[in-house]
Design an enzyme around this catalytic site. Structure first.
Site, short mmCIF file in Angstrom:
data_model
loop_
_atom_site.label_atom_id
_atom_site.label_comp_id
_atom_site.label_asym_id
_atom_site.label_seq_id
_atom_site.Cartn_x
_atom_site.Cartn_y
_atom_site.Cartn_z
CG MET A 30 -35.18 -17.81 -57.14
SD MET A 30 -33.98 -17.63 -58.44
CE MET A 30 -34.39 -16.02 -59.06
N GLY A 31 -36.41 -16.22 -52.68
CA GLY A 31 -36.25 -15.38 -51.49
C GLY A 31 -36.45 -13.91 -51.78
CG HIS A 34 -42.25 -9.21 -53.30
ND1 HIS A 34 -43.38 -9.73 -53.87
CD2 HIS A 34 -41.23 -9.51 -54.15
CE1 HIS A 34 -43.08 -10.28 -55.03
NE2 HIS A 34 -41.78 -10.17 -55.22
N GLY A 36 -46.16 -10.11 -52.98
CA GLY A 36 -46.54 -11.02 -54.07
C GLY A 36 -46.36 -12.47 -53.64
CG HIS A 37 -42.47 -14.05 -52.94
ND1 HIS A 37 -41.64 -12.95 -52.90
CD2 HIS A 37 -42.06 -14.80 -53.99
CE1 HIS A 37 -40.76 -13.04 -53.88
NE2 HIS A 37 -40.99 -14.13 -54.57
CE LYS A 149 -42.06 -9.08 -62.21
NZ LYS A 149 -41.03 -10.01 -62.04
CB SER A 186 -36.86 -10.26 -55.38
OG SER A 186 -37.86 -11.16 -54.94
O1 PAF Z 1 -39.84 -17.37 -59.99
C1 PAF Z 1 -38.85 -17.70 -59.30
O2 PAF Z 1 -38.62 -17.17 -58.22
C2 PAF Z 1 -37.91 -18.77 -59.82
O3 PAF Z 1 -37.75 -18.70 -61.19
C3 PAF Z 1 -38.30 -20.20 -59.38
C4 PAF Z 1 -39.65 -20.61 -59.94
C5 PAF Z 1 -38.32 -20.28 -57.86
C6 PAF Z 1 -37.28 -21.21 -59.89
O4 PAF Z 1 -36.01 -20.94 -59.38
#
Ligand code: PAF
Length: 282
Positions: A30-31, A34, A36-37, A149, A186
């Protein structure tokens, strides 16, 4: 890095990858990205030929309009981070595009929406699964990477993928933490400096549960964590549970398990944080 906004164009990109014989790794987000992503992206790059990251703040999974309104949005910064991380395609669908010709479905979540996060976030997991199903529908990834997480989200997605025979491989990835132990999220961006200073208590609480797990009864292991949380009065606890590692059903005793999971959810001011650690019998 290609940027695609239309779901149908994303499907065309995916088909082109397949024609070239390239496997697709997918990181849904969802943008407000950080480390982690970025770790998920690195893992996807290591395991697949082409990597797609989606950024979509999914309204279906917010049961609190305030949380949706204040959810951090920083597309330009995210775009820079993803270019640096070697992402091949950034999918930023508009709501109308991702949910076109789609009415939300009611998925069988195996009862997971009745425990832990479920009761305080009605409809949340249905919203998550609905959007993940739409994203998978267009991207058709070989593997999708999810952070541990959001352990319950991961368990729900694993359950649905298993029961509906989704072909995508669901890959759990370890939680990334700040040096003081706070799980990267986030939502941390919304903590005031004072709240940020207190937030690592959640991890300390889980660590103290881990220290007595399988050596003391479940209630007394839990009590070690609760004691730490009580000493931080600005934390408003929602739950601290010790659960089965697969069903996430809260435990009253260890039984013959060798693994369990401790999960916590708490508010710091207006921000709701969650975290968990796996508990091992040694
Ligand atoms: O973990 C997230 O950021 C959201 O729940 C996801 C998996 C992108 C679904 O909107």
């Amino acid at each position: 890095m290609r940027i695609i906004a239309k779901a149908t164009d994303a499907a065309v990109w995916s088909a082109a990858m397949r024609r070239e014989g390239r496997s697709i790794g997918f990181v849904p987000t969802m943008g407000a990205l950080h480390q982690g992503h970025l770790t998920l992206v690195a893992r996807a790059k290591a395991e697949c030929d082409a990597v797609c990251v989606s950024i979509f703040v999914n309204p279906l999974q917010f049961n609190n309009p305030d949380d949706l309104r204040h959810y951090p949005r920083q597309l330009e910064q995210d775009r820079g981070l993803l270019t640096g991380a070697g992402c091949d395609m950034l999918f930023v669908p508009e709501e109308a595009s991702i949910f076109q010709e789609h009415s939300p479905r009611l998925f069988d979540l195996g009862g997971q929406d009745n425990i832990l996060e479920g009761p305080s976030r009605p409809g949340h997991f249905q919203g998550v699964v609905n959007v993940v199903e739409r994203l998978f529908h267009y991207i058709r990834p070989d593997a999708a990477f999810f952070g541990e997480k959001d352990r319950q989200q991961l368990a729900v997605i694993q359950h649905v993928a298993h029961t509906l025979h989704w072909p995508e491989r669901i890959v759990p990835c370890p939680t990334e933490r700040a040096p003081d132990g706070l799980a990267l999220s986030s939502r941390n961006l919304r903590l005031s400096p004072q709240e940020r200073a207190v937030a690592p208590v959640l991890y300390q609480c889980l660590q103290s549960v881990a220290g007595s797990a399988f050596r003391e009864p479940v209630t007394s292991a839990k009590e070690h964590g609760l004691r730490l949380l009580r000493a931080a009065p600005s934390i408003r606890l929602e739950y601290l549970e010790i659960s089965d590692p697969l069903s996430l059903e809260p435990l009253v005793d260890w039984g013959d398990r060798t693994e369990a999971v401790a999960l916590v959810a708490a508010w710091l001011g207006p921000v709701r944080l969650i975290d968990n650690v796996t508990l091992h019998k040694r």
